[in-house]
Design an enzyme around this catalytic site. Sequence first.
Site, PDB file in Angstrom:
ATOM      1  N   ASP A  27       0.986  -5.637   5.768  1.00 26.87           N
ATOM      2  CA  ASP A  27       0.334  -4.798   4.759  1.00 26.87           C
ATOM      3  C   ASP A  27      -0.669  -3.926   5.500  1.00 26.87           C
ATOM      4  OD1 ASP A  27      -0.578  -3.952   2.108  1.00 26.87           O
ATOM      5  OD2 ASP A  27      -2.361  -5.140   2.493  1.00 26.87           O
ATOM      6  N   SER A  28      -1.238  -2.958   4.776  1.00 26.16           N
ATOM      7  CA  SER A  28      -2.298  -2.145   5.370  1.00 26.16           C
ATOM      8  C   SER A  28      -3.506  -3.008   5.715  1.00 26.16           C
ATOM      9  CB  SER A  28      -2.731  -1.060   4.385  1.00 26.16           C
ATOM     10  OG  SER A  28      -3.275  -1.674   3.221  1.00 26.16           O
ATOM     11  N   GLY A  60      -3.172   4.046   1.128  1.00 24.97           N
ATOM     12  CA  GLY A  60      -2.955   4.748  -0.142  1.00 24.97           C
ATOM     13  C   GLY A  60      -3.371   6.198  -0.164  1.00 24.97           C
ATOM     14  N   CYS A  90       3.383  -4.407   0.748  1.00 27.39           N
ATOM     15  CA  CYS A  90       2.537  -3.264   0.422  1.00 27.39           C
ATOM     16  C   CYS A  90       3.371  -2.260  -0.373  1.00 27.39           C
ATOM     17  CB  CYS A  90       2.042  -2.636   1.724  1.00 27.39           C
ATOM     18  SG  CYS A  90       1.137  -1.104   1.513  1.00 27.39           S
ATOM     19  N   ASN A  91       2.917  -1.939  -1.564  1.00 18.35           N
ATOM     20  CA  ASN A  91       3.657  -0.985  -2.399  1.00 18.35           C
ATOM     21  C   ASN A  91       3.683   0.405  -1.760  1.00 18.35           C
ATOM     22  OD1 ASN A  91       4.024  -2.293  -5.380  1.00 18.35           O
ATOM     23  ND2 ASN A  91       2.216  -3.100  -4.363  1.00 18.35           N
ATOM     24  N   THR A  92       2.554   0.786  -1.176  1.00 12.39           N
ATOM     25  CA  THR A  92       2.451   2.129  -0.595  1.00 12.39           C
ATOM     26  C   THR A  92       3.396   2.278   0.600  1.00 12.39           C
ATOM     27  OG1 THR A  92       0.107   1.986  -1.190  1.00 12.39           O
ATOM     28  CG2 THR A  92       0.778   3.864   0.146  1.00 12.39           C
ATOM     29  N   GLU A 169     -11.070  -4.706   1.032  1.00 10.10           N
ATOM     30  CA  GLU A 169     -10.973  -4.990   2.474  1.00 10.10           C
ATOM     31  C   GLU A 169     -12.254  -5.614   3.044  1.00 10.10           C
ATOM     32  OE1 GLU A 169      -8.505  -4.420   5.198  1.00 10.10           O
ATOM     33  OE2 GLU A 169      -7.372  -4.765   3.372  1.00 10.10           O
ATOM     34  N   CYS A 201      -0.459  -2.612  -6.621  1.00 15.04           N
ATOM     35  CA  CYS A 201      -0.929  -2.627  -5.231  1.00 15.04           C
ATOM     36  C   CYS A 201      -1.243  -4.076  -4.913  1.00 15.04           C
ATOM     37  CB  CYS A 201      -2.188  -1.773  -5.096  1.00 15.04           C
ATOM     38  SG  CYS A 201      -3.088  -1.993  -3.540  1.00 15.04           S
ATOM     39  N   THR A 202      -0.820  -4.547  -3.748  1.00 13.50           N
ATOM     40  CA  THR A 202      -0.960  -5.977  -3.454  1.00 13.50           C
ATOM     41  C   THR A 202      -2.415  -6.405  -3.232  1.00 13.50           C
ATOM     42  OG1 THR A 202      -0.445  -5.486  -1.131  1.00 13.50           O
ATOM     43  CG2 THR A 202       1.376  -6.219  -2.529  1.00 13.50           C
ATOM     44  N   HIS A 203      -3.310  -5.446  -3.069  1.00 14.60           N
ATOM     45  CA  HIS A 203      -4.734  -5.810  -2.987  1.00 14.60           C
ATOM     46  C   HIS A 203      -5.286  -6.242  -4.356  1.00 14.60           C
ATOM     47  CE1 HIS A 203      -4.772  -3.774   0.936  1.00 14.60           C
ATOM     48  NE2 HIS A 203      -6.019  -4.171   1.120  1.00 14.60           N
TER      49      HIS A 203
HETATM   50  N1  DGL Z   1      -1.853  -3.064  -0.441  1.00 21.75           N
HETATM   51  C1  DGL Z   1      -1.270  -1.795  -0.446  1.00 21.75           C
HETATM   52  C2  DGL Z   1      -0.341  -1.548  -1.617  1.00 21.75           C
HETATM   53  O1  DGL Z   1       0.233  -2.488  -2.134  1.00 21.75           O
HETATM   54  C3  DGL Z   1      -2.041  -0.578  -0.073  1.00 21.75           C
HETATM   55  C4  DGL Z   1      -3.486  -0.473  -0.213  1.00 21.75           C
HETATM   56  C5  DGL Z   1      -3.991   0.641   0.669  1.00 21.75           C
HETATM   57  O2  DGL Z   1      -3.994   0.424   1.878  1.00 21.75           O
HETATM   58  O3  DGL Z   1      -4.323   1.706   0.146  1.00 21.75           O
HETATM   59  O4  DGL Z   1      -0.133  -0.442  -2.031  1.00 21.75           O
END
Ligand code: DGL
Length: 280
Positions: A27-28, A60, A90-92, A169, A201-203
Site C-alpha cells: 500500500d502507499s 491519492g 490500495c484502491n488508488t 499515516e 480507501c484502505t486507510h
Molecule cells: N490506501 C490507499 C487507498 O486505498 C491510498 C491512500 C493514499 O495514499 O492516498 O486508496
Amino acid sequence: MSARAPVSDTVTSPAQQGLHRRIGVFDSGLGGLSVLRALHQYLPLADMLYVADSGHAPYGEKDTTEIIARSEYITDFLLTQGAQAIVIACNTATAAAAQHLRARWPDVPIIGVEPGVKPAVAHSPSGRIGVLATPGTLASPKFQHLVERHGRNAEITLQACPGLAKEIESGELDTPRLRELVAQFAGPLQEAQSDTIVLGCTHYPFVRPLFEQVLGPGVRIIDTSDAVARHVAHLVTELPACTPETSGSHIRFWSSGNPALLSQIMQRWFHLKTEAQALP
Ligand code: DGL
C-alpha cells in the site's frame, strides 16, 4: 493480529490456511494493514510480506505515472523476496497500476481492491449511497467503469477525501484534526441522505469509529477488506507450496518511510512485535 494467531473459524482446510504459501502485500503506507489483518485471519499460516510505501504517501494526490512506477518497483521487490501472489492493498494503486502490473507479470496472480459500490447498492434500502475515496481513485477510468457497471440504479454521492490518508499515516487515530476532516467529508453524504457509505480507501477503516460517530447508527458502512481476503484465501489454494520460513515471524515488513515508526504502529494497533526494515 498476532504472528501466530489461532486458526479462525472461517478457515476450513490446511490449503485455505495458506500453509507454505507466500503473499506480497503493499500500500502507499499503513492503509493496507486493514487488508493484511483480514488476510491473516483467513490465512494465519501463510508467509506475508508487507511493504508500506510511506516515504511516497499519499498516492491519492499523485499522478498515475508515479503510482505505476512505485507499484512496479514494489512488486518487483516482493517477487524477489519470494512472493507467489501480490495483493495491491490500495484502491488508488489498483485503479492506476493493476492493469500494468498484470501485463508485466502475466503469470503472477495480482489481486487488487476496489470501492465496494456493488455491495453498497445491493444493501442500500433507499438506493442512496456515498463513496469516500482518494481524489485519484474517484477520477480514475476504472472507478468510472465500476459505477457504470453497478451503480446505474443508485443515487451515488462521491466524496474525495484529500488529506485524510496522510493524517492517518501519523499513526494517531483520534485527533482533533482527524475529527474535523471526518466531519467535513461526512457532511455532503449526510446532506444527500445516503444510508450506505463505502470506505473506498484502505486507510479509512482505521477511522471507521469516527465516521460512525458522525453518521449515526442508521448508516451502514461498507469495507471490502474481508471480501478481498476471502477471495485471496480461495485463490492461493491453486498455488504450489513454497519453502516455509524457518525462523522468526512469518509476517515481514518493509517501509520506504520510517521503519521504526511502522514497528511502533504494529505494536500499538495490533500488539504485534516486529522489526520493520527499510525498503531498499
Ligand atoms: N490506501 C490507499 C487507498 O486505498 C491510498 C491512500 C493514499 O495514499 O492516498 O486508496
